[in-house]
Design a protein around this motif. Structure first.
Motif, PDB file in Angstrom:
ATOM      1  N   ASP A  26      56.020  83.311  30.853  1.00 14.53           N
ATOM      2  CA  ASP A  26      56.319  82.051  30.173  1.00 14.53           C
ATOM      3  C   ASP A  26      55.924  82.128  28.690  1.00 14.53           C
ATOM      4  N   LEU A  27      54.766  82.714  28.406  1.00  9.00           N
ATOM      5  CA  LEU A  27      54.307  82.852  27.022  1.00  9.00           C
ATOM      6  C   LEU A  27      55.254  83.754  26.229  1.00  9.00           C
ATOM      7  N   ASP A  28      55.710  84.852  26.845  1.00 16.53           N
ATOM      8  CA  ASP A  28      56.649  85.746  26.181  1.00 16.53           C
ATOM      9  C   ASP A  28      57.966  85.034  25.901  1.00 16.53           C
ATOM     10  N   ALA A  29      58.422  84.201  26.813  1.00 15.57           N
ATOM     11  CA  ALA A  29      59.664  83.462  26.627  1.00 15.57           C
ATOM     12  C   ALA A  29      59.543  82.492  25.456  1.00 15.57           C
ATOM     13  N   ILE A  30      58.345  81.980  25.191  1.00 14.56           N
ATOM     14  CA  ILE A  30      58.130  81.049  24.078  1.00 14.56           C
ATOM     15  C   ILE A  30      57.947  81.813  22.764  1.00 14.56           C
ATOM     16  N   THR A  31      57.143  82.847  22.780  1.00  9.58           N
ATOM     17  CA  THR A  31      56.818  83.553  21.533  1.00  9.58           C
ATOM     18  C   THR A  31      57.927  84.481  21.056  1.00  9.58           C
ATOM     19  N   SER A  32      58.724  85.008  21.954  1.00 10.96           N
ATOM     20  CA  SER A  32      59.777  85.948  21.567  1.00 10.96           C
ATOM     21  C   SER A  32      60.762  85.315  20.590  1.00 10.96           C
ATOM     22  N   PRO A  33      61.312  84.102  20.849  1.00  9.41           N
ATOM     23  CA  PRO A  33      62.212  83.488  19.854  1.00  9.41           C
ATOM     24  C   PRO A  33      61.484  83.155  18.543  1.00  9.41           C
ATOM     25  N   LEU A  34      60.203  82.798  18.637  1.00  9.24           N
ATOM     26  CA  LEU A  34      59.444  82.497  17.416  1.00  9.24           C
ATOM     27  C   LEU A  34      59.283  83.752  16.555  1.00  9.24           C
ATOM     28  N   GLN A  35      59.005  84.866  17.214  1.00 12.13           N
ATOM     29  CA  GLN A  35      58.877  86.114  16.482  1.00 12.13           C
ATOM     30  C   GLN A  35      60.216  86.524  15.869  1.00 12.13           C
ATOM     31  N   ALA A  36      61.300  86.327  16.595  1.00 13.16           N
ATOM     32  CA  ALA A  36      62.634  86.647  16.077  1.00 13.16           C
ATOM     33  C   ALA A  36      62.947  85.757  14.868  1.00 13.16           C
ATOM     34  N   ALA A  37      62.604  84.482  14.964  1.00 17.18           N
ATOM     35  CA  ALA A  37      62.833  83.556  13.852  1.00 17.18           C
ATOM     36  C   ALA A  37      61.983  83.949  12.642  1.00 17.18           C
ATOM     37  N   ALA A  38      60.759  84.366  12.873  1.00 17.40           N
ATOM     38  CA  ALA A  38      59.890  84.794  11.774  1.00 17.40           C
ATOM     39  C   ALA A  38      60.453  86.054  11.111  1.00 17.40           C
ATOM     40  N   THR A  39      60.956  86.984  11.916  1.00 20.19           N
ATOM     41  CA  THR A  39      61.558  88.213  11.369  1.00 20.19           C
ATOM     42  C   THR A  39      62.796  87.864  10.548  1.00 20.19           C
TER      43      THR A  39
END
Length: 161
Positions: A26-39
């Motif tokens: 669940d944490l990976d599902a939340i942080t993965s799009p955030l990391q992509a957006a930050a990149t």
């Protein structure tokens, strides 16, 4: 409340130990799009910085070109003012006069030349050989010769004989 040995009493209603509500998935599902957006934001920021630098270079080049054009225009205005004043003062060698007085003539911020007449008057006093003597006319309608327009060159030549 306390026990007989003085330690606090344990309450049977105490909450259980912390158990995570979200799994790692669940944490990976939340942080993965955030990391992509930050990149993506970092990529855009880098591209925008490059565009800004290119725009600054273009602006600097445009400022330099405008400055060079202003300098050329000022030199042209100055030369024209000197030549006009030299012609009006009866100068016979305008190119030499222009070179001799160029540093004494300025062009103001309004684009108007200043000092040309004064510089030519001083030059006329200092180097009178660059000017027609007083009373010497130019070839105009009142003068004689083929350039005057008063007859043909043959007529003028005959008048000399």
């Amino acid at each position: 409340m306390s026990d007989a040995d003085g330690s606090p009493a344990t309450d049977a209603a105490q909450p259980p130990a912390f158990t995570p509500i979200l799994s790692q998935q669940d944490l990976d599902a939340i942080t993965s799009p955030l990391q992509a957006a930050a990149t993506e934001a970092q990529t855009r920021l880098t591209a925008m910085a490059g565009e800004r630098d290119a725009a600054l270079e273009r602006a600097t080049a445009a400022d330099k070109a405008a400055s060079e054009l202003r300098d050329q225009l000022a030199a042209t205005i100055k030369s024209a003012a000197i030549r006009d004043a030299a012609h009006g003062a009866g100068c016979i060698d305008i190119d030499t006069a222009t070179m001799l007085v160029a540093d004494k003539v300025t062009v103001g911020d309004d684009g108007k030349p200043a000092g040309a007449a004064e510089a030519l008057a001083a030059l006329k006093t200092a180097k009178p050989h660059l000017f027609r003597p007083a009373g010497a006319g130019s070839r105009d309608a009142s003068s004689h010769g083929p350039a005057s327009g008063n007859g043909s060159a043959d007529d003028w030549l005959r008048s000399l004989l």
